[in-house]
Write an enzyme that holds these catalytic residues in place. Structure first.
Site, short mmCIF file in Angstrom:
data_model
loop_
_atom_site.label_atom_id
_atom_site.label_comp_id
_atom_site.label_asym_id
_atom_site.label_seq_id
_atom_site.Cartn_x
_atom_site.Cartn_y
_atom_site.Cartn_z
N SER A 162 0.86 -1.18 0.00
CA SER A 162 0.00 0.00 0.00
C SER A 162 0.90 1.24 0.00
O SER A 162 2.10 1.13 0.19
CB SER A 162 -0.86 0.01 1.25
OG SER A 162 -0.01 0.09 2.38
N LYS A 163 0.26 2.39 -0.18
CA LYS A 163 1.03 3.63 -0.19
C LYS A 163 1.75 3.81 1.15
O LYS A 163 2.93 4.17 1.19
CB LYS A 163 0.05 4.79 -0.42
CG LYS A 163 0.68 5.87 -1.24
CD LYS A 163 -0.33 6.91 -1.66
CE LYS A 163 0.45 8.17 -1.91
NZ LYS A 163 -0.03 9.35 -1.41
N ARG A 164 1.02 3.54 2.22
CA ARG A 164 1.60 3.73 3.55
C ARG A 164 2.78 2.77 3.77
O ARG A 164 3.84 3.17 4.22
CB ARG A 164 0.52 3.49 4.62
CG ARG A 164 1.00 3.74 6.03
CD ARG A 164 -0.10 3.50 7.05
NE ARG A 164 -0.68 2.17 6.96
CZ ARG A 164 -0.12 1.08 7.47
NH1 ARG A 164 1.02 1.16 8.12
NH2 ARG A 164 -0.70 -0.11 7.35
N GLU A 184 5.82 3.82 1.84
CA GLU A 184 6.51 4.95 2.49
C GLU A 184 7.37 4.46 3.65
O GLU A 184 8.52 4.86 3.79
CB GLU A 184 5.48 5.95 2.99
CG GLU A 184 5.52 7.24 2.20
CD GLU A 184 4.26 8.06 2.40
OE1 GLU A 184 3.85 8.23 3.56
OE2 GLU A 184 3.68 8.50 1.38
#
Ligand code: GLU
Length: 494
Positions: A259-261, A264
């Site tokens: 996921s994006k999180r 990151e």
């Protein structure tokens, strides 16, 4: 085996910047097309106006161009199957939706949002608009024909829904996943046309794949739940569906979908534009993504795009999720970066240095610095840090290195060396002579090489390690080097 007339498509929605997962889908489609002498189509699926992002289509095109995956047909090209933007094909979807209503495979539904909510409340969260519930709703199956006509002609909002058959099974052979089965009873009566007169993804996607002669649908696993809905639509139209191939999910090294999180947290960049802006090698990202879910069946790992086109097979795509490994990507990038000529890297290197407010010097100097640093960096974004001393004289000296290198007798030794090399003027100030001078000084003093070499490196670069010291000194030039050594002796005295 060559399958004749292969036509595949990459069908992104312009709802954001192109994601690396999207680029992998595009790549696999491209490779499959090239491998089979087929055509690679780019179709922009922009029917969801609420999610439309300005500039996203340009980003998709730019990213594909950068990666070398330009489409044979797509927006702006005259491929014979256009237009290639769904927003320019509305009429077609309307026509086909009407055809389904006429053939009894779809129906008009007039239920308001509130009415659907009320039905949901009565039944509970499991409510589905389907064979069981549709008889109690407000649609062309329950209303008289006259009333339906009246509602339509008075401009009342409506949607068109697919009539999903009862008790049916949808089964198909997926080129990656093998046999896939879904029960039709799990699927609700899909909205095909929305009340704004635009088609949903499902209708537009199926109509276009058919109209554009697509033979193989290669896309991410997140679309697998849509596949049975599409199969039902092909059935309703009486069309032969394309062959399906759903690519494995891209996973986080920490587990689970990337996921994006999660990306990151792991320092993973997910947008292709980030790789472009950080001056990654396109070949490296392509080679890396090719292996994210596929392998050639042997130990080889390095393939140019052209080479991939010769070996890529869909049946070597794995079913299980593919873990994104940043170190592997850096390894690929280092490989392709080192194969480059420093002159080609000048603009990118200048841009990276400018990000840090660093002065790059003239082309010859910068190319020289790149040449010396190339073996020591994996991405050009590391250039400013790895080679800071080329662009700026050290202001501080690495403490650990000082402790190790600067001893009581260092100043004497280094001053002797300084006097030696001051005598080297113009072209004589070059690596071999600088090294010979150093050897002469240590020999005379009867000390080991490190005794002098380490302090000189520290004085010239401010740090304890780096590229070849004498080449570095030659590139920096006489005046700069003498100045740096002089000021280090002053600053590091006592
Ligand atoms: N528009 C969909 C997307 O954004 C296409 C999915 C498909 O390939 O069918 O990925």
């Amino acid at each position: 085996m060559t399958i004749s007339q292969v036509r595949v498509r990459f069908a992104p929605s312009p709802t954001g910047w192109l994601h690396i997962g999207g680029l992998r889908t595009a790549l696999y489609n491209y490779l499959f097309a090239r491998r089979n002498g087929g055509t690679f189509v780019l179709r922009i699926e922009d029917t969801d106006q609420k999610r439309y992002v300005e500039g996203a289509e340009a980003d998709i095109l730019e990213s594909l161009r950068w990666a070398g995956l330009e489409a044979d047909e797509g927006p702006g090209s005259n491929g014979g199957y256009g237009p290639y933007r769904q927003s320019e094909r509305s009429e077609l979807y309307r026509r086909y939706a009407a055809q389904l209503v006429e053939s009894g495979h779809a129906y008009y539904a007039f239920d308001t949002q509130e009415e659907i909510e009320a039905a949901r409340e009565a039944v509970g969260e499991t409510f589905k608009y389907d064979a069981i519930t549709r008889n109690k709703m407000k649609n062309s199956l329950t209303l008289s024909e006259a009333e339906v006509q009246l509602r339509l002609s008075s401009g009342e909002p409506y949607v068109i829904r697919l009539m999903v058959p009862v008790g049916d099974t949808v089964a198909f052979e997926d080129m990656v996943r093998g046999k896939v089965r879904f029960e039709a009873s799990e699927i609700d009566d899909q909205v095909l046309m929305k009340s704004d007169g635009l088609p949903t993804y499902h209708l537009a996607n199926v109509v276009d794949d058919h109209e554009m002669g697509i033979t193989h649908v290669i896309r991410g696993e997140e679309w697998l739940p849509s596949a049975p809905k599409h199969m039902l639509l092909y059935r309703a139209f009486g069309w032969t569906p394309p062959v399906m191939a759903h690519l494995p999910l891209i996973m986080s090294p920490a587990g689970g979908k990337l996921s994006k999180r999660k990306a990151e947290e792991q320092g993973i960049m997910v947008n292709v534009r980030d790789y472009i802006q950080n001056h990654y090698e396109a070949q490296a990202l392509v080679n890396f993504l090719a292996f994210l879910g596929w392998n050639p069946g042997d130990e080889r790992e390095l393939f140019t795009l052209e080479e991939l086109c010769e070996v890529f097979e869909l049946d070597r795509v794995s079913k299980s999720g593919a873990v994104f490994n940043n170190d592997k990507l850096s390894w690929y990038n280092a490989h392709y970066l080192r194969a480059r000529n420093p002159e080609e890297l000048l603009p990118a290197a200048r841009a990276e240095l400018a990000k840090h407010g660093m002065e790059a010097g003239d082309d010859a100097f910068l190319a020289g610095a790149i040449g010396l640093l190339l073996e020591r960096i994996e991405t050009l974004a590391q250039l400013p840090e790895a080679g800071a001393f080329f662009f700026k004289a050290p202001e501080q000296y690495d403490e650990k290195a000082v402790k190790k290198a600067w001893k009581a007798d260092t100043a004497d030794l280094i001053n002797t060396y300084l006097a030696e090399i001051s005598g080297l003027g113009g072209a004589a100030f070059e690596a071999a002579a600088l090294k010979a001078a150093l050897m002469a000084v240590i020999e005379k003093a009867g000390v080991g090489m490190g005794k002098l070499m380490l302090p000189v490196r520290l004085a010239v670069t401010g740090v304890g390690g780096g590229p070849d010291l004498f080449q570095t000194m030659q590139l920096l030039g006489r005046e700069e080097v003498l100045g740096r050594i002089g000021s280090a002796v002053q600053k590091l005295a006592d």
